[in-house]
Design an enzyme around this catalytic site. Structure first.
Site, PDB file in Angstrom:
ATOM      1  N   ASP A 261       0.867  -1.172   0.000  1.00  0.00           N
ATOM      2  CA  ASP A 261       0.000   0.000   0.000  1.00  0.00           C
ATOM      3  C   ASP A 261       0.914   1.237   0.000  1.00  0.00           C
ATOM      4  O   ASP A 261       2.135   1.136   0.111  1.00  0.00           O
ATOM      5  CB  ASP A 261      -0.973  -0.017   1.187  1.00  0.00           C
ATOM      6  CG  ASP A 261      -2.230   0.813   0.882  1.00  0.00           C
ATOM      7  OD1 ASP A 261      -2.169   1.677  -0.021  1.00  0.00           O
ATOM      8  OD2 ASP A 261      -3.259   0.617   1.547  1.00  0.00           O
TER       9      ASP A 261
HETATM   10  C1  NOJ Z   1      -4.071   3.873   0.090  1.00  0.00           C
HETATM   11  C2  NOJ Z   1      -5.263   2.991   0.278  1.00  0.00           C
HETATM   12  O1  NOJ Z   1      -5.175   2.304   1.518  1.00  0.00           O
HETATM   13  C3  NOJ Z   1      -5.449   1.955  -0.829  1.00  0.00           C
HETATM   14  O2  NOJ Z   1      -6.691   1.343  -0.649  1.00  0.00           O
HETATM   15  C4  NOJ Z   1      -5.333   2.595  -2.186  1.00  0.00           C
HETATM   16  O3  NOJ Z   1      -5.535   1.634  -3.184  1.00  0.00           O
HETATM   17  C5  NOJ Z   1      -3.961   3.236  -2.302  1.00  0.00           C
HETATM   18  N1  NOJ Z   1      -3.839   4.274  -1.290  1.00  0.00           N
HETATM   19  C6  NOJ Z   1      -3.697   3.832  -3.679  1.00  0.00           C
HETATM   20  O4  NOJ Z   1      -4.453   4.941  -3.886  1.00  0.00           O
END
Ligand code: NOJ
Length: 715
Positions: A261
């Protein structure tokens, strides 16, 4: 493309760059000039940008084409970038949030919605969507409940599969994109419902409840997995070798890329797990994490780690191969732009066919909680008031892709579309901000508007931006301003229906006795207002059921139907030394699986084809479900089991199947489900999923509170 041959040709730095993912803004306009903006913040060089393997969050097909073109001019090996994006509940045409989709109990509509957004986003140049999010959620305080299909492992697993199949198809047409399942694992169990917080749970609970939906998505063929931000039993997911290598790769056979993430590699230091980026890179690579999103631990440290013998180049090769294989599978070496098509992207955006899907989905997801015989409203109503802070707000959810709230049909617009010749008035009554206190003047105006109308539609709850990532709440009641607005408007006009917008269960205890009718519309998307009007005027019937328990008070959370019995279950209301609260009942306000409609249903006691089974038998359980009301409708028949005694204690009820049954007024149909050993199995003391001999209660029910069961014995 001969991927292995290509790999042989690549330098170590070029390989490492394949593992790096930067925001498209890092890759664009400075590619040939100075390094500025986000690229500078990450301390990226021109080479880093030129070689990198994938990008996220870009504007549209045009920008995708531009970025890819620039990249290919610079990349010495001409390896195309993978383009990833958060296409969560739609790309441009937005459908209801995932918690709402869970409430549809309808895998077909969920698949149709995912297909629609795959079609739109493939034309927009997307190769991989960071979806579905299949985290199990049992704590309504967590802001990201809105992205999940709810509290139940079975319902979540069905919806995970439907979304993966919807996004991916066979990955061979211009309607297909790759699904990246997230957030692996158990992110939904953050302590206290506070986002990014610690997760600590038994392997038994993890495997049985929390891992189920990810596994279902993997089995459905998901092409990527995103590791979560949280720790699991002390080890952050992205560096968790047990989770990523032992379970995901070795046990489940997942041989595709794992992505972090956002900046989760770098966050290993804040977790207190790794002292610096170099150690973070080593730990993550050893855990078999492939792509690092938006931090530079791999980029800046892998070469040194190889030179020092702390990681091997073979480990890096394995990760690079997984990424190149995906690029090859998508045909990017032949056509790096894949289906990016600005004209098609424009033509599909908000097209009538897609709006129709979004409208149908919003209808199916709404859950009617209470109706004192005031709904449906008569279409000939003369004066109708739309009241509340969300009367004229497009409720498109927290991940609106490229959609805008202004493109969504609001409630007042939906009502005007439905009743062209009525007089529609509006008063907001309050602002809708969290913890807002009542303003007498605004409430009085709303009350006056309510009194002057024949019927009122009262739009309260949460705005799309009051749930979602980093939007956990400690108090999930309506604000004092909204609660008073509801009470005063409902006493001013008994013909009031309350439309609840939310991205999580809301505590409604304080208002439920005052409202004559209330339904949950969630965050319904582009066609929300039209779908809400369809339901209020009875053009369609309610068929949604709660995918998450609605608590009586916030102190009950985490609350879910499939709890353990405990050694002292509460059997009598006045029992003292039992598992209960002294200031609040154990029961929620509305249970999992609950929902009303404009008709009523009855279900007979379940009957088994045989009362005893061997492990290889298939037993059929059936019951008759009848529409006992005056209009047609759909019953959601739910199969629950309870394993009475086992080597580990078992929940008081577990969902094992469900089906929707369409019934005309007065019609009766038989429903049946097959039960095999798999439905009775659990992650037992032996460390395997298997069923243990003994008695099981089998329920066929209309919600999770049924007490009507039949006993099945497994030999
Ligand atoms: C953080 C989020 O937790 C995740 O769900 C998302 O896909 C990513 N950012 C990318 O934007």
């Amino acid at each position: 493309m001969d991927i292995k041959k290509l790999l042989k040709k690549m330098t170590l730095d070029q390989k490492i760059a394949q593992l790096c993912q930067f925001n498209a803004r890092c890759l664009l306009p400075d590619v040939t000039g100075e390094i500025t903006g986000p690229a500078k913040a990450l301390d990226l060089t021109k080479e880093d940008i030129a070689y990198c393997g994938s990008t996220l969050t870009f504007a549209d097909a045009n920008s995708m084409i531009e970025v890819q073109k620039k990249h290919l001019e610079l990349d010495p090996n001409k390896i195309p970038l993978l383009f990833m994006h958060d296409v969560i509940h739609g790309y441009r045409t937005l459908y209801p949030i995932q918690l709402a989709l869970g409430a549809s109990w309808d895998a077909d509509i969920v698949k149709e919605c995912s297909r629609m957004s795959a079609r739109e986003s493939a034309a927009g140049g997307v190769h991989v969507t960071f979806s579905p999010m299949v985290d199990l959620v049992r704590d309504a305080r967590w802001g990201r409940c809105m992205e999940s299909c709810g509290e139940d492992p079975y319902l979540n697993s069905v919806m995970a599969r439907a979304q993966v199949e919807g996004f991916q198809g066979n990955l061979d047409s211009d309607e297909d994109i790759c699904a990246c399942v997230k957030h692996f694992a158990a992110y939904g169990a953050a302590e206290g419902g506070r986002d990014y917080n610690t997760v600590d749970m038994s392997e038994y609970n993890l495997r049985e409840n929390y891992l189920a939906a990810y596994k279902s998505a993997v089995e459905a063929g998901a092409q990527m997995i995103m590791a979560s931000f949280n720790t699991i039993n002390g080890v952050p997911a992205i560096a968790n070798k047990w989770l990523l290598k032992d379970v995901l790769r070795d046990e489940w056979g997942f041989d595709k890329p794992v992505i972090s993430d956002y900046a989760a590699f770098a966050e290993l230091t804040a977790h207190g797990y790794s002292p610096d980026d170099k150690e973070s890179a080593r730990l993550a690579l050893n855990a078999t994490a492939d792509i690092e999103m938006m931090s530079t631990c791999y980029l800046k440290n892998l070469r040194a780690l190889v030179e020092e013998g702390k990681v091997s180049e073979e480990q890096i090769d394995e990760s690079v191969l997984r990424i190149l294989e995906l690029k090859d599978k998508l045909g990017l070496f032949e056509n790096p732009y894949r289906y990016a098509n600005p004209e098609k992207e424009k033509a599909l955006a908000l097209c009538p066919e897609h709006r129709a899907i979004a409208r149908k989905a919003a209808q199916k997801c709404a859950v009617l909680l209470k109706n004192d015989d005031i709904l449906p409203f008569d279409k000939n109503i003369k004066n109708i008031a739309v009241i509340g802070p969300w009367s004229d707000v497009g409720m498109i959810g927290e991940w609106p892709g490229h959609g805008e709230p202004e493109e969504a049909v609001t409630v007042i617009e939906g009502i005007k579309n439905a009743l062209a010749s009525s007089n529609v008035t509006m008063a907001k009554g309050c602002e809708g901000v969290l913890n807002e206190l009542p303003d007498d003047k605004r409430i009085n105006e709303a009350v006056k508007t309510a009194k002057e109308a024949d019927a009122v539609i009262l739009c309260v709850g949460e705005h799309s931006k009051q749930s979602g990532e980093a939007h956990s709440r400690a108090d999930i009641n309506l604000s004092p301003a909204q609660a008073r607005l509801v009470k005063e408007v409902c006493s001013a006009n008994k013909n009031t229906v309350c439309v609840l917008f939310c991205g999580r269960p809301i505590v409604l205890t304080d208002i439920i006795d005052t409202v004559p009718a209330i339904f949950v519309a969630w965050q319904p998307g582009t066609e929300g207002g039209n779908a809400i009007a369809d339901l209020i005027f009875g053009n369609v019937n309610f068929e949604g059921r709660l995918p998450m328990t609605f608590p009586l008070c916030v102190g009950q959370v985490p609350i879910y139907y499939s709890q353990m019995s405990t050694g002292r279950p509460q059997l009598q209301p006045d029992q003292i030394y039992c598992s209960r609260y002294i200031d609040c009942p154990n029961e929620p306000l509305f249970p999992f699986g609950y929902g009303l409609s404009y008709t009523s249903f009855e279900i007979s006691s379940p009957v088994l084809s045989q009362a005893q089974m061997d492990k290889n038998d298939t037993v059929v359980v059936s019951a008759k479900v009848k529409n006992t009301g005056g209009v047609s409708g759909k019953a959601v028949v739910q199969l629950y089991i309870r394993d009475l005694f086992a080597s580990r204690t078992r929940p008081v009820k577990e969902l094992k199947g469900f089906t929707k049954v369409a019934l005309e007024a007065g019609e009766e149909k038989e429903v049946s489900f097959e039960i095999t050993e798999k439905d009775l199995a659990f992650y037992g003391a032996s460390g395997n999923f298997e069923a243990e001999a003994g008695d099981f209660h089998i329920f066929l029910a209309l919600d999770s509170t049924s007490k009507d069961f039949v006993t099945l014995n497994l030999k």
